[in-house]
Motif scaffolding. Structure first.
Motif, PDB file in Angstrom:
ATOM      1  N   ARG A 150      25.871  42.494  14.170  1.00 40.51           N
ATOM      2  CA  ARG A 150      25.137  43.659  14.526  1.00 40.51           C
ATOM      3  C   ARG A 150      25.691  44.961  14.395  1.00 40.51           C
ATOM      4  NH1 ARG A 150      22.429  41.155  20.007  1.00 40.51           N
ATOM      5  NH2 ARG A 150      21.615  39.140  18.863  1.00 40.51           N
TER       6      ARG A 150
ATOM      7  N   CYS B 150      13.597  44.814   6.628  1.00 38.00           N
ATOM      8  CA  CYS B 150      14.098  43.645   6.038  1.00 38.00           C
ATOM      9  C   CYS B 150      13.590  43.362   4.733  1.00 38.00           C
ATOM     10  CB  CYS B 150      13.702  42.421   6.967  1.00 38.00           C
ATOM     11  SG  CYS B 150      14.771  42.384   8.544  1.00 38.00           S
TER      12      CYS B 150
ATOM     13  N   SER C 174      19.003  41.696   7.608  1.00 36.26           N
ATOM     14  CA  SER C 174      17.992  40.783   7.605  1.00 36.26           C
ATOM     15  C   SER C 174      18.052  40.348   8.836  1.00 36.26           C
ATOM     16  CB  SER C 174      18.227  39.594   6.489  1.00 36.26           C
ATOM     17  OG  SER C 174      17.306  39.071   6.284  1.00 36.26           O
ATOM     18  N   ASP C 175      17.286  38.870   9.136  1.00 30.77           N
ATOM     19  CA  ASP C 175      16.972  38.520  10.289  1.00 30.77           C
ATOM     20  C   ASP C 175      16.945  37.007   9.997  1.00 30.77           C
ATOM     21  OD1 ASP C 175      15.175  37.622  12.621  1.00 30.77           O
ATOM     22  OD2 ASP C 175      16.155  39.141  13.244  1.00 30.77           O
TER      23      ASP C 175
ATOM     24  N   MET D  37       8.001  41.243  15.575  1.00 27.73           N
ATOM     25  CA  MET D  37       9.274  41.807  16.333  1.00 27.73           C
ATOM     26  C   MET D  37       8.728  42.561  17.267  1.00 27.73           C
ATOM     27  SD  MET D  37      12.386  41.132  16.830  1.00 27.73           S
ATOM     28  CE  MET D  37      12.992  40.442  15.133  1.00 27.73           C
TER      29      MET D  37
ATOM     30  N   PRO E  24      11.666  38.660  19.019  1.00 26.61           N
ATOM     31  CA  PRO E  24      10.874  38.317  18.028  1.00 26.61           C
ATOM     32  C   PRO E  24       9.749  37.299  19.169  1.00 26.61           C
ATOM     33  CG  PRO E  24      12.805  36.953  18.617  1.00 26.61           C
ATOM     34  CD  PRO E  24      12.970  38.246  19.292  1.00 26.61           C
TER      35      PRO E  24
END
Length: 357
Positions: free
Chosen positions: A29, A51, A78-79, A93, A99
């Motif tokens: 992160r 993203c 990104s995620d 989100m 989330p």
């Protein structure tokens, strides 16, 4: 595909167990909410909007690289939850909460709502485009890491629907006990998508891959060995079969009980560990398997003065040693961290992570 020549390969060499002159460092992160420049981007665009916009994802990925020249790797912004999105589940989100799945999978019958198989080159094209763009914009300064969530962690989110930052995965673990066949079916689907997704990231330009099993530590050992480890091993084996020279990293947070099993049975080059295991112990467990280790400073240390960071980093490096070691936190940067704290950590690695002459 032609990309700029890599000028700093320290991270790649360490992944592969090659001799290094200094411990490489990157931070999970490292692009995110603790950076004021990231907040500026987010002021105009929601999280998944960033993203899904390659130009913005690239911009955010480069922010910590531009701010901290001591970093030795970048990771695409990104995620992990873009995979459930690609499979047809809505994921939001929520600011301050994280989330949220408006319609999680409550019963095995609801798996019929999932899109499977997934054409990742269509549904996740924006990630591949962001990776290719970022590789060019990096100009070879540092390698670019691609990633995915692990099948069990993704399953947990799909069933719990979010709100699990403090643990408590009773609904998801309830599936493992009550619906074994359906659980394996869902994990099978997620695994297949993850493999295709990672292969696509490599073909788009990712120079290393990390698999995040963020909720591995919520499983008892017998559940981990039945529902998590087999799929983790398969992902590495199938990605390695297609791209044998790309370093593969696994971070199974909290699953210290499985460290030797993962070292002995997997083809991952690097095993990431959190702060709940001593570096010396982790090295003893994995030494004969010749794995590189990654981690494991407690993120809480970054709330401390520079002198404390230095003290804890020096102790950490003494435990791991210089070779086959990649410095990182035991989890990710936190939104409340001061940007200077990341710089303190990086500088401290540079200070104590050199071979003594």
């Amino acid at each position: 595909m032609e990309f700029p020549k890599l000028t700093n390969d320290l991270f790649i060499r360490s992944c592969k167990g090659e001799l290094v002159e200094r411990v490489p460092v990157w931070i999970m992160r490292q692009a995110g909410r603790y950076l004021p420049e990231f907040k500026e981007v987010r002021a105009d665009t929601d999280f998944f909007g960033v993203c899904k916009t390659p130009e913005l994802a690239c911009k955010v990925t480069l922010q910590p690289i531009d701010r901290y020249p001591g970093l030795d790797a970048s990771i695409i912004f990104s995620d992990i939850l873009v995979v459930p999105q690609a499979m047809g589940l809505e994921v939001q989100m929520i600011p301050g909460k994280g989330p949220h799945f408006p319609q999680p999978l409550k019963t095995p019958e609801e798996m019929s709502r999932l899109i499977y198989p997934v054409d990742v080159h269509s549904s996740l094209k924006y990630v591949f485009e962001a990776i290719t763009l970022t590789r060019h914009r990096l100009g070879g300064r540092v390698p670019l890491i691609g990633f995915t969530g692990a099948p069990w962690t993704l399953m947990a989110y799909c069933i719990e629907g979010g709100g699990i930052s403090g643990g408590n995965l009773n609904a998801a673990k309830g599936w493992l006990y009550n619906h074994k066949e359906a659980s394996h079916k869902l994990l099978r689907m997620l695994t297949d998508v993850c493999i295709d997704y990672l292969v696509g990231q490599i073909e788009a330009g990712a120079q290393a891959i990390q698999v995040f099993d963020s909720w591995a530590g919520e499983l008892s050992p017998h559940l981990f060995y039945e529902f998590a480890q087999p799929y983790l091993l398969e992902i590495a084996e199938k990605v390695r079969a297609k791209h044998p020279n790309i370093p593969l990293i696994l971070f199974a947070k909290g699953a210290n009980h499985a460290l030797e099993s993962l070292a002995a049975n997997s083809v991952y080059d690097v095993l990431g560990i959190d702060w709940t295991i001593d570096p010396t112990q982790a090295r003893l467990i994995t030494e004969k398997y010749k794995k590189t280790l990654q981690g494991n400073l407690d993120p809480a240390v970054l709330y401390c003065p520079k002198e404390i960071v230095d003290e804890q980093v020096e102790k950490m490096i003494q435990g791991f040693g210089i070779q086959r070691y990649i410095a990182n936190l035991g989890h990710g940067m936190q939104p409340q961290h001061n940007p200077d704290s990341a710089n303190n950590f990086i500088n401290s690695i540079h200070k104590f992570g050199k071979e003594k002459k």
